[in-house]
Design an enzyme around this catalytic site. Structure first.
Site, PDB file in Angstrom:
ATOM      1  N   LYS A  67     -28.873 -54.507  -2.297  1.00 37.70           N
ATOM      2  CA  LYS A  67     -27.580 -55.098  -2.630  1.00 37.70           C
ATOM      3  C   LYS A  67     -26.889 -55.452  -1.330  1.00 37.70           C
ATOM      4  O   LYS A  67     -26.791 -54.622  -0.416  1.00 37.70           O
ATOM      5  CB  LYS A  67     -26.709 -54.145  -3.434  1.00 37.70           C
ATOM      6  CG  LYS A  67     -25.351 -54.777  -3.799  1.00 37.70           C
ATOM      7  CD  LYS A  67     -24.517 -53.897  -4.701  1.00 37.70           C
ATOM      8  CE  LYS A  67     -23.812 -52.822  -3.941  1.00 37.70           C
ATOM      9  NZ  LYS A  67     -22.808 -52.106  -4.774  1.00 37.70           N
ATOM     10  N   ASN A 159      -0.895 -42.336  -8.703  1.00 31.90           N
ATOM     11  CA  ASN A 159      -1.265 -43.411  -7.790  1.00 31.90           C
ATOM     12  C   ASN A 159      -0.156 -43.566  -6.766  1.00 31.90           C
ATOM     13  O   ASN A 159       1.023 -43.340  -7.066  1.00 31.90           O
ATOM     14  CB  ASN A 159      -1.471 -44.727  -8.557  1.00 31.90           C
ATOM     15  CG  ASN A 159      -2.107 -45.798  -7.684  1.00 31.90           C
ATOM     16  OD1 ASN A 159      -3.230 -45.635  -7.212  1.00 31.90           O
ATOM     17  ND2 ASN A 159      -1.394 -46.880  -7.445  1.00 31.90           N
ATOM     18  N   SER A 199      -9.278 -45.830  -1.957  1.00 32.45           N
ATOM     19  CA  SER A 199      -9.896 -46.247  -0.687  1.00 32.45           C
ATOM     20  C   SER A 199      -9.228 -45.521   0.478  1.00 32.45           C
ATOM     21  O   SER A 199      -9.139 -46.036   1.588  1.00 32.45           O
ATOM     22  CB  SER A 199      -9.777 -47.763  -0.509  1.00 32.45           C
ATOM     23  OG  SER A 199      -8.421 -48.180  -0.601  1.00 32.45           O
ATOM     24  N   ASP A 222     -17.076 -43.884   0.568  1.00 25.62           N
ATOM     25  CA  ASP A 222     -18.414 -44.451   0.769  1.00 25.62           C
ATOM     26  C   ASP A 222     -18.586 -45.045   2.160  1.00 25.62           C
ATOM     27  O   ASP A 222     -19.490 -45.831   2.408  1.00 25.62           O
ATOM     28  CB  ASP A 222     -18.694 -45.524  -0.288  1.00 25.62           C
ATOM     29  CG  ASP A 222     -17.672 -46.658  -0.255  1.00 25.62           C
ATOM     30  OD1 ASP A 222     -16.741 -46.617   0.590  1.00 25.62           O
ATOM     31  OD2 ASP A 222     -17.792 -47.590  -1.071  1.00 25.62           O
TER      32      ASP A 222
END
Length: 321
Positions: A67, A159, A199, A222
């Protein structure tokens, strides 16, 4: 060669089919029939973008490919999603390119499948309240997939921009469940399952905010430097991951490892639980944590399933290459 465009993905594969594909490839990884190649992920110095490659080979498929893509933070202003990717599948017998598959929706579906698998195998069976930290595009996919794993009765969320929690509230409403925006302290005090999908580069959830028996799926880290939960919380939990090599270098465990709070030998691949080589949760009071770093084999497994479905349904575009 077969092409499956981005716009066709949603009509071809269901969340349950994605979950089955990801479960199978995690099992193959645990049996050492499949392995991921080293990840390449770089800030390219243009448009503030992160770009890279994830690739691997599953002998059980056989599935071979990669990917390519990343994160373009200014895309929303252009009317397109920030995450952009494409999957390339190759014939393992000849090396020829077999297919190109749109990777945006596929990435969202496979990420949600991984966290929901962690809930299936690691969360308490009596879990009733699910908490979501983060309300970006991926949060809706995460919640929809998670709700199928336990008989949840309530959804809570936090959030940094509270107005964005409407996305989470809408998914809860679809399922007929009440939703409540809460503080992080409140979320940790009531949630039996917590999904973090941000993030962030700074710890959001702290160790003293999480009660015994909670299952946490950390799905946003990640990249080197990213962090969603306090390293002390990782050290406090029994830790599982998709792949240990990624977990300790670019996943949530990177910070606990660098601080010397845990060793990589204390991290278990969730595939080991899936194939019955590890019991998973050992008590009702145990805090379990899944470090979902997102491995290339997930993308390849779901993309391969999409190609098979496209062929079966007559939706595959075939071109000479």
């Amino acid at each position: 060669m077969i092409i499956v465009p981005e716009k066709a993905i949603g009509e071809l594969i269901s969340p349950s089919e994605c979950l089955a594909a990801v479960e199978q490839v995690f099992a193959s990884m645990a049996r050492r029939s499949a392995y991921n190649f080293p990840v390449i992920r770089e800030a390219i110095g243009y448009q503030d973008a992160l770009y890279g490659f994830k690739s691997g080979f599953d002998r059980d498929g056989p599935t071979l490919g990669l990917k390519a893509g990343g994160f373009w933070p200014h895309n929303m202003a252009k009317g397109i999603t920030n995450h952009q990717s494409s999957v390339f599948l190759f014939d393992a017998d000849t090396g020829r390119c077999r297919a190109i598959v749109g990777g945006n929706l596929l990435t969202a579906l496979r990420t949600a499948a991984a966290s929901s698998l962690s809930i299936r195998y690691l969360a308490r069976t009596d879990a009733k309240v699910i908490g979501i930290i983060g309300a970006g595009h991926q949060s809706a996919f995460q919640l929809r997939a998670a709700l199928g794993q336990r008989k949840f009765e309530r959804v809570v969320g936090w959030n940094v921009e509270p107005d964005m929690l409407k996305r989470v509230a809408d998914v809860a409403a679809e399922a007929g469940l009440p939703f409540e925006p809460v503080s992080l302290d409140q979320l940790g005090a009531v949630a039996d399952v917590i999904i973090t999908i941000t993030s962030s580069f700074n710890a959001i959830l702290k160790a003293d905010q999480v009660r015994p028996g909670t299952h946490i799926a950390c799905m946003g880290t990640d990249t080197k430097g990213k962090q969603e939960v306090e390293a002390a919380l990782v050290a406090k939990a029994t830790v599982f991951t998709d792949e240990i090599a990624q977990s300790v270098t670019i996943g949530e465990c990177q910070h606990a490892i660098s601080a010397g709070l845990i060793k990589d030998s204390q991290i278990t691949e969730i595939g080991q639980v899936i194939i019955g080589k590890h019991p998973g949760r050992s008590s009702a009071d145990e805090i379990t944590l899944f470090d979902g770093t997102g491995v290339g084999l997930q993308d390849l497994a779901v993309a391969s399933a999409v190609v098979d479905l496209a062929i079966a349904k007559g939706a595959a575009i075939e071109v000479e290459f």
